[in-house]
Design a protein around this motif. Structure first.
Motif, PDB file in Angstrom:
ATOM      1  N   GLN A  54     -39.325  16.149 -23.760  1.00  0.00           N
ATOM      2  CA  GLN A  54     -41.081  16.379 -23.113  1.00  0.00           C
ATOM      3  C   GLN A  54     -41.369  17.540 -23.995  1.00  0.00           C
ATOM      4  N   THR A  92     -36.829  20.235 -22.262  1.00  0.00           N
ATOM      5  CA  THR A  92     -38.881  20.231 -22.741  1.00  0.00           C
ATOM      6  C   THR A  92     -38.796  21.430 -24.176  1.00  0.00           C
ATOM      7  N   HIS A  94     -41.888  24.059 -24.699  1.00  0.00           N
ATOM      8  CA  HIS A  94     -43.323  24.008 -24.437  1.00  0.00           C
ATOM      9  C   HIS A  94     -43.964  25.559 -24.785  1.00  0.00           C
TER      10      HIS A  94
END
Length: 176
Positions: A54, A92, A94
């Motif tokens: 992600q 991930t 972010h």
């Protein structure tokens, strides 16, 4: 194999001496992470590992793209290497507010002994349980050196219930 080990040692030694020669420029970290991830899809498929990611789009930092790719390739490769068949690896990326970006690589492998969590970043250190797996004990040392040359930090934590969670943090540089 020996040449690769020597070159890795040279990168680490030069960085520690302040002579790393990294070439810093704006880097699309999102795209670079996905490119690194894509290289390992066949390896994960061979082990039937659930390989997920992600990644927030448009995250840029100031850095050396080639060196950053080496660091993240080491983390992803280790996650796959130490995850058993039919396990899972998740990455991930972010932005944390307006100042930091965080990359996490989590696996469902055996985890790391709490007594060794700092030692695993030392040159040539290998946990007893990993000695049957091919490696030199330089990958995490190289990753740490590269991350620190980018004014970032790297740490390892136990995953929730199993495995390991590597967290890399950088200052976020937004580039338009």
């Amino acid at each position: 194999h020996l040449l690769d080990m020597i070159n890795t040692m040279l990168v680490i030694s030069r960085a520690e001496a302040g002579e790393a020669g990294f070439e810093f420029a704006p880097v699309d970290l999102s795209a670079m992470i996905i490119d690194a991830w894509d290289l390992f899809v066949p390896l994960a498929e061979d082990k039937q590992i659930a390989f997920t990611q992600q990644v927030d789009p448009g995250v840029w930092i100031q850095g050396d793209a080639g060196m950053l790719q080496r660091a993240f390739s080491n983390l992803i490769d280790n996650a796959i290497k130490y995850t058993p068949e039919k396990g899972h690896v998740h990455l991930t990326l972010h932005a944390c507010g307006k100042e930091l970006v965080e990359v996490q690589v989590k696996d469902s492998g055996p985890g790391i002994d709490p007594a060794n969590r700092e030692k695993i970043f030392e040159r040539f250190f290998r946990e007893e349980s990993s000695r049957t797996t091919q490696g030199t004990g330089l990958g995490l040392s190289l990753a740490k050196t590269i991350v620190e040359q980018h004014a970032g930090s790297i740490s390892v934590h136990p995953g929730k219930g199993e495995g390991s969670l590597f967290i890399v943090t950088f200052k976020w540089y937004f580039y338009v």
